[in-house]
Scaffold this active site. Structure first.
Site, short mmCIF file in Angstrom:
data_model
loop_
_atom_site.label_atom_id
_atom_site.label_comp_id
_atom_site.label_asym_id
_atom_site.label_seq_id
_atom_site.Cartn_x
_atom_site.Cartn_y
_atom_site.Cartn_z
N HIS A 165 9.07 -8.60 0.58
CA HIS A 165 8.94 -7.15 0.46
C HIS A 165 10.28 -6.51 0.82
CE1 HIS A 165 7.48 -3.07 1.22
NE2 HIS A 165 6.43 -3.40 0.48
N PHE A 216 6.37 2.25 -4.43
CA PHE A 216 7.74 2.41 -3.96
C PHE A 216 8.37 3.76 -4.29
CE2 PHE A 216 7.06 -2.16 -4.42
CZ PHE A 216 7.37 -2.58 -3.14
N ASP A 247 0.86 -1.19 0.00
CA ASP A 247 0.00 0.00 0.00
C ASP A 247 0.89 1.23 0.00
OD1 ASP A 247 0.82 -0.15 2.70
OD2 ASP A 247 -1.06 0.70 3.43
N TYR A 303 2.98 4.75 0.75
CA TYR A 303 3.62 5.35 1.92
C TYR A 303 2.60 6.24 2.62
CZ TYR A 303 8.00 4.02 -0.44
OH TYR A 303 9.00 3.32 -1.06
#
Length: 220
Positions: free
Chosen positions: A183, A74, A61, A63
């Site tokens: 991740h 990202f 999801d 930031y």
């Protein structure tokens, strides 16, 4: 005739869940602080035309701190300090290619090369990770992957973390490479499954085998 993202959105806008999503956004954006800005929810679609798409990176999801989320998984604007997960992304690129990357977090340079950077959840409340984990986003992702699965062009799917890997079952086209990794957040990356995995080299080798231009992963 080559399909476009407009074809995809024509399909999903007819679905009941998408109407509920829009109502959800109306409420949340008017009553809480939500990231990314509403006009950037579909930024990934705007920056990577469907006909150019070669790689799909699926994250978790957005930031959840001020000024970070920009509608690309990202990625953060150049004015932001790189979050730890993005630093780990750059570190792995440096390990694989032996080239130092600029610690500048805007990944638009990848989006413009055909790397579609999408999260499984497209919005988040400020300071509250995974706060918008609703089933409507799951339906949206299923429709998105179903749509992409019907495309003829070779595509590399990078599924980073458990939430992303849950969608592997919707990728059935044989003209695909699926790369699963932990991740890149410190919690996952530092326990193995991220560093020294040849993630980006494997992607480029596959693209090259399909006579496609490889991705310049380093931003320098």
């Amino acid at each position: 005739m080559m399909k476009t993202w407009n074809d995809f959105f024509e399909i999903v806008r007819q679905k009941d869940y998408f109407e509920r999503l829009e109502s959800f956004w109306d409420e949340k954006y008017s009553t809480t602080v939500v990231y990314p800005p509403r006009e950037l929810i579909f930024n990934a679609f705007k920056l990577t035309p469907l006909e150019d798409l070669k790689v799909v990176v699926i994250g978790q999801d957005p930031y959840h701190e001020k000024g970070q989320a920009m509608g690309l998984a990202f990625s953060v604007p150049d004015t932001c300090k790189c979050p730890p997960s993005l630093n780990n992304l750059f570190k792995e690129i440096e390990i694989e290619f032996g080239t130092p990357c600029e610690k500048i977090g805007d990944l638009t340079y990848l989006a413009r090369q055909g790397v579609f950077l999408i999260n499984t959840i497209l919005t988040v409340e400020e300071g509250k990770a995974m706060s918008h984990k609703i089933k409507e986003y799951s339906y949206f992702m299923q429709d998105l992957l179903g749509f992409l699965d019907k495309l003829d062009q070779p595509i590399v799917f990078m599924l980073w973390g458990g939430p992303a890997q849950k969608y592997e079952k919707f990728i059935t086209n044989k003209n695909r490479l699926i790369i699963k990794r932990t991740h890149p957040s410190p919690l996952g990356a530092n326990q193995g499954g991220w560093f020294n995995m040849n993630t980006f080299k494997s992607c480029n080798e596959y693209l090259q085998s399909k006579n496609l231009k490889t991705i310049e992963w380093c931003n320098k």
